[in-house]
Design a protein around this motif. Structure first.
Motif, PDB file in Angstrom:
ATOM      1  N   ALA A 208       0.810  -1.216   0.000  1.00 22.41           N
ATOM      2  CA  ALA A 208       0.000   0.000   0.000  1.00 22.41           C
ATOM      3  C   ALA A 208       0.842   1.263   0.000  1.00 22.41           C
ATOM      4  O   ALA A 208       0.588   2.196  -0.761  1.00 22.41           O
ATOM      5  CB  ALA A 208      -0.928  -0.001   1.208  1.00 22.41           C
ATOM      6  N   LYS A 423     -11.749  -7.453   5.845  1.00 24.89           N
ATOM      7  CA  LYS A 423     -10.591  -6.983   5.106  1.00 24.89           C
ATOM      8  C   LYS A 423     -10.921  -5.609   4.521  1.00 24.89           C
ATOM      9  O   LYS A 423     -11.873  -5.458   3.768  1.00 24.89           O
ATOM     10  CB  LYS A 423     -10.228  -7.959   3.986  1.00 24.89           C
ATOM     11  N   VAL A 424     -10.111  -4.611   4.863  1.00 24.36           N
ATOM     12  CA  VAL A 424     -10.262  -3.259   4.338  1.00 24.36           C
ATOM     13  C   VAL A 424      -8.988  -2.899   3.585  1.00 24.36           C
ATOM     14  O   VAL A 424      -7.914  -2.832   4.190  1.00 24.36           O
ATOM     15  CB  VAL A 424     -10.527  -2.242   5.465  1.00 24.36           C
ATOM     16  N   ARG A 425      -9.128  -2.722   2.278  1.00 24.84           N
ATOM     17  CA  ARG A 425      -7.974  -2.387   1.417  1.00 24.84           C
ATOM     18  C   ARG A 425      -6.853  -3.407   1.572  1.00 24.84           C
ATOM     19  O   ARG A 425      -5.672  -3.082   1.538  1.00 24.84           O
ATOM     20  CB  ARG A 425      -7.467  -0.969   1.728  1.00 24.84           C
ATOM     21  N   TYR A 427      -6.111  -5.155   4.288  1.00 22.21           N
ATOM     22  CA  TYR A 427      -5.642  -5.311   5.664  1.00 22.21           C
ATOM     23  C   TYR A 427      -6.714  -5.986   6.514  1.00 22.21           C
ATOM     24  O   TYR A 427      -7.905  -5.717   6.375  1.00 22.21           O
ATOM     25  CB  TYR A 427      -5.329  -3.944   6.285  1.00 22.21           C
ATOM     26  N   VAL A 429      -8.881  -6.211   9.662  1.00 21.59           N
ATOM     27  CA  VAL A 429      -9.392  -5.186  10.569  1.00 21.59           C
ATOM     28  C   VAL A 429     -10.406  -5.822  11.513  1.00 21.59           C
ATOM     29  O   VAL A 429     -11.343  -6.480  11.072  1.00 21.59           O
ATOM     30  CB  VAL A 429     -10.063  -4.034   9.796  1.00 21.59           C
ATOM     31  N   GLU A 460     -15.384  -0.769   3.308  1.00 19.31           N
ATOM     32  CA  GLU A 460     -14.907   0.354   4.100  1.00 19.31           C
ATOM     33  C   GLU A 460     -15.581   0.305   5.468  1.00 19.31           C
ATOM     34  O   GLU A 460     -16.480  -0.516   5.710  1.00 19.31           O
ATOM     35  CB  GLU A 460     -15.209   1.685   3.398  1.00 19.31           C
ATOM     36  N   THR A 487      -4.124   4.548   8.376  1.00 17.78           N
ATOM     37  CA  THR A 487      -5.199   5.091   7.543  1.00 17.78           C
ATOM     38  C   THR A 487      -6.295   4.076   7.265  1.00 17.78           C
ATOM     39  O   THR A 487      -7.465   4.444   7.175  1.00 17.78           O
ATOM     40  CB  THR A 487      -4.639   5.617   6.218  1.00 17.78           C
ATOM     41  N   HIS A 488      -5.941   2.779   7.131  1.00 17.50           N
ATOM     42  CA  HIS A 488      -6.976   1.801   6.800  1.00 17.50           C
ATOM     43  C   HIS A 488      -7.919   1.534   7.972  1.00 17.50           C
ATOM     44  O   HIS A 488      -8.977   0.927   7.790  1.00 17.50           O
ATOM     45  CB  HIS A 488      -6.350   0.487   6.318  1.00 17.50           C
ATOM     46  N   SER A 492     -14.031   5.656   6.826  1.00 16.74           N
ATOM     47  CA  SER A 492     -14.206   6.567   5.698  1.00 16.74           C
ATOM     48  C   SER A 492     -15.541   7.304   5.781  1.00 16.74           C
ATOM     49  O   SER A 492     -15.721   8.348   5.162  1.00 16.74           O
ATOM     50  CB  SER A 492     -14.117   5.802   4.377  1.00 16.74           C
ATOM     51  N   THR A 578     -10.631   8.089   0.776  1.00 18.34           N
ATOM     52  CA  THR A 578      -9.982   6.790   0.915  1.00 18.34           C
ATOM     53  C   THR A 578      -9.040   6.598  -0.267  1.00 18.34           C
ATOM     54  O   THR A 578      -8.964   7.438  -1.165  1.00 18.34           O
ATOM     55  CB  THR A 578     -11.010   5.650   0.916  1.00 18.34           C
ATOM     56  N   SER A 579      -8.337   5.483  -0.271  1.00 15.49           N
ATOM     57  CA  SER A 579      -7.449   5.204  -1.404  1.00 15.49           C
ATOM     58  C   SER A 579      -8.254   5.075  -2.693  1.00 15.49           C
ATOM     59  O   SER A 579      -7.795   5.472  -3.777  1.00 15.49           O
ATOM     60  CB  SER A 579      -6.656   3.923  -1.142  1.00 15.49           C
TER      61      SER A 579
END
Length: 622
Positions: A208, A423-425, A427, A429, A460, A487-488, A492, A578-579
């Motif tokens: 990332a 899983k967020v982006r 990662y 969580v 998200e 950030t993740h 958001s 967000t990304s």
């Protein structure tokens, strides 16, 4: 109080010590092909000889400073080649590494360093200020690297000694440290044999933000003589991905499906035939993801796997070009050394096609959780199994938090989670950790955090907040969270609500929470959309040009974020960016203003004014 060192905990027995299996295999590869590329970067290519020399330098420095003995060694290294060398060097020195991302908030990294009780941290310059305790800083830039000079053998280690500890989001409200031993780590690499990775391959190492955690993907390449091609989403973006893959000669593409979706969305028909294998893992894979991979890589076989930090790879499926793509996409059949079953209830097998909890069994399944009292095993011994041998330990079970079903051909279909982990982006969580952090922000009376699906199938987080401070805003809350969370983990969507809905027994009724898809606060007022502002005209003066670009970029931000008028000093991520939305903004700027803006600009300088200045410089050709 200093945390207990896991390898000094009582009742740990195992096979006789010897060479670390990962280090030994890497040494063989380095000896067989010293001039072969190991890490391919835009600015340099590091061959196996150089990477081995750097690893030896790290090992020597660790042994000179700390002597022999297993202990945690935190790694805060951003340069990919040096990070990989540091991992190998720590393993060779008989210790275990703990990747800590320098991009994460200093407060978080200081807390983790204190919890580890580490005496030394390895870095290439990025460490948090005010390190806890008396921690020695070992800078890789000051090491004595001796390419071409064989390194001294490392101390003997037992296969069941720890190889690494990886911190992920935790269900207790704090980050969770997961430990893996050396034998399990090596066996997990062998499970990928069906991918056929060899010395002629170049394998992506996509991350990332430029930080390489170095758990399985790098060794899948290095222990087979292949080269790694690091690629950072935030620094490099996805607009030029296909060109970069071609230029690097990439043959194996590996990423989370969410990254592939973003690349496919902006590819504009560009493809590459160099890629022979597209491996998607770490998140749920949809049939549309397989089809997107085929569009980008027409000659590639698509691989889909099921893995976790605790178990490694447990199932694998290869889908050749032209083969039918089922929906849903099964995560595959068996891999060597692993048995997977589905249970309708504990110890009760599910019928074919019946959904249940996924349980993994293997002789190489010894994951543990770091605690202040030593390691806590996450797996269970199999009661009816024998005690095993040095070469083949007794099997153990791990009851995952995943749901699935087995079809009539033995293929496993993944059906999501049964707990609070998402899983967020890419990662892991635990929503409980985020909820705990939100609740700790000054001015918050109560909070609930839930995952939600965006319009483009991304996951998200949404935070529902009851404020006791009437001046608390969603932007202020996000700013506070960004000081302690990566950030993740920062939601958001933040919705300020007067109260949280409850069930009859008083628990939060999460199903009754309002739809977070708008991503705006429940207290936000309706604001008019800004008027269209044209791009700077050739005759504009500096002030006029700056104002016009600021307006144009602000309009794009407002449209993408649904945030109404945006002020020059507004932070993109404080507005709920967000990304994914950053990628949309960059795509719009590239298309509407004709500026090849890098995605990294938004991450490095996230204010509207700073992004507009970058656009203006590009327009002026400076």
């Amino acid at each position: 109080m200093t945390a207990a060192t896991p390898d000094t905990a009582p009742d740990r027995t195992g096979p006789s010590p010897g060479a670390c299996p990962v280090v030994a295999e890497f040494a063989r590869r380095a000896q067989a092909g010293p001039d072969r590329p190991a890490v391919v970067l835009p600015e340099e290519t590091v061959d196996y000889r150089e990477l081995a020399a750097r690893a030896d330098a790290v090992a020597r420095a660790l042994l000179d400073s700390r002597g022999e003995g297993s202990e945690p060694v935190p790694l805060m290294v951003l340069h990919p080649a040096w990070m990989l060398a540091a991992c190998l060097g720590v393993l060779k020195a008989g210790k275990y590494y703990v990747p800590l991302n320098p991009h994460h908030p200093d407060a978080r990294n200081r807390d983790l360093l204190a919890r580890l009780g580490a005496a030394l941290v390895v870095t290439d310059g990025a460490v948090p200020g005010r390190l806890p305790g008396r921690i020695t800083v070992l800078s890789v830039g000051e090491l004595d690297v001796r390419p071409g000079t064989p390194g001294e053998p490392g101390p003997a280690v037992a296969p069941d000694q720890w190889a690494y500890a990886l911190y992920t989001s935790g269900s207790t409200g704090l980050p969770k440290g997961l430990l893996q031993n050396r034998a399990d780590m090596r066996q997990n690499i062998d499970r990928h044999a069906a991918l056929g990775i060899g010395p002629e391959d170049r394998v992506t190492l996509i991350n990332a933000d430029g930080f390489v955690a170095a758990v399985s993907n790098p060794y899948m390449a290095l222990l087979n003589g292949a080269a790694l091609v690091p690629y950072s989403f935030q620094r490099d973006g996805v607009h030029d991905l296909i060109d970069r893959l071609d230029a690097a000669g990439t043959t194996v593409y590996y990423s989370f499906p969410s990254f592939l979706r973003q690349a496919a969305a902006v590819s504009e028909g560009r493809t590459t035939d160099r890629v022979r294998l597209a491996y998607l893992g770490g998140e749920s894979v949809h049939s549309s993801d397989v089809l997107a991979a085929r569009r980008l890589f027409p000659a590639a076989t698509v691989a889909v796997g099921l893995n976790s930090t605790e178990t490694g790879l447990t199932r694998l499926r290869l889908i050749p070009p032209g083969a039918e793509v089922p929906d849903p996409v099964p995560v595959g059949g068996p891999v060597p050394g692993v048995e997977v079953r589905v249970e309708a209830s504990p110890a009760v097998p599910a019928a074919v096609g019946e959904a249940g909890r996924i349980v993994v069994r293997s002789a190489f399944l010894h994951a543990a959780q770091w605690t202040d009292q030593g390691p806590r095993p996450l797996t269970e011994a199999v009661p009816e199994a024998d005690s095993g041998t040095a070469c083949e330990p007794a099997p153990r079970d791990f009851r995952t938090g995943d749901r699935g079903r087995l079809d009539g051909t033995g293929q496993l279909v993944h059906l999501g989670r049964v707990d609070g982990m998402v899983k967020v982006r890419g990662y892991r969580v635990e929503t409980v950790e985020v909820e705990s952090a939100v609740s700790a922000v000054t001015g918050v009376a109560e909070a609930a955090v839930v995952p939600y699906e965006t319009a483009d199938d991304a996951t998200e987080l949404a935070a529902y907040v009851v404020a006791k401070d009437p001046d608390l805003t969603d932007a202020a809350l996000r700013r506070a969270l960004s000081e302690t969370l990566p950030t993740h983990l920062v939601p958001s969507s933040v919705l300020l609500v007067p109260r949280l809905p409850r069930t009859r027994n008083g628990k939060i009724d999460r199903k009754a929470l309002p739809d977070p898809a708008s991503g705006t606060s429940g207290t936000a007022v309706s604001r008019p959309a800004p008027a269209h502002t044209p791009a700077p005209a050739p005759g504009d003066g500096p002030d006029e040009a700056r104002a016009r670009v600021l307006g144009q970029v602000g309009e794009i931000w407002s449209d993408v974020l649904g945030a109404g008028p945006v002020l020059p000093g507004d932070d993109f991520f404080s507005l709920g960016g967000t990304s994914i939305s950053a990628l949309r903004v960059v795509s719009r700027i590239r298309k509407e203003l004709g500026v090849p803006l890098r995605l990294a600009v938004i991450f490095e300088t996230p204010s509207l004014e700073a992004v507009a200045e970058s656009v203006l410089r590009e327009l002026k050709g400076t």
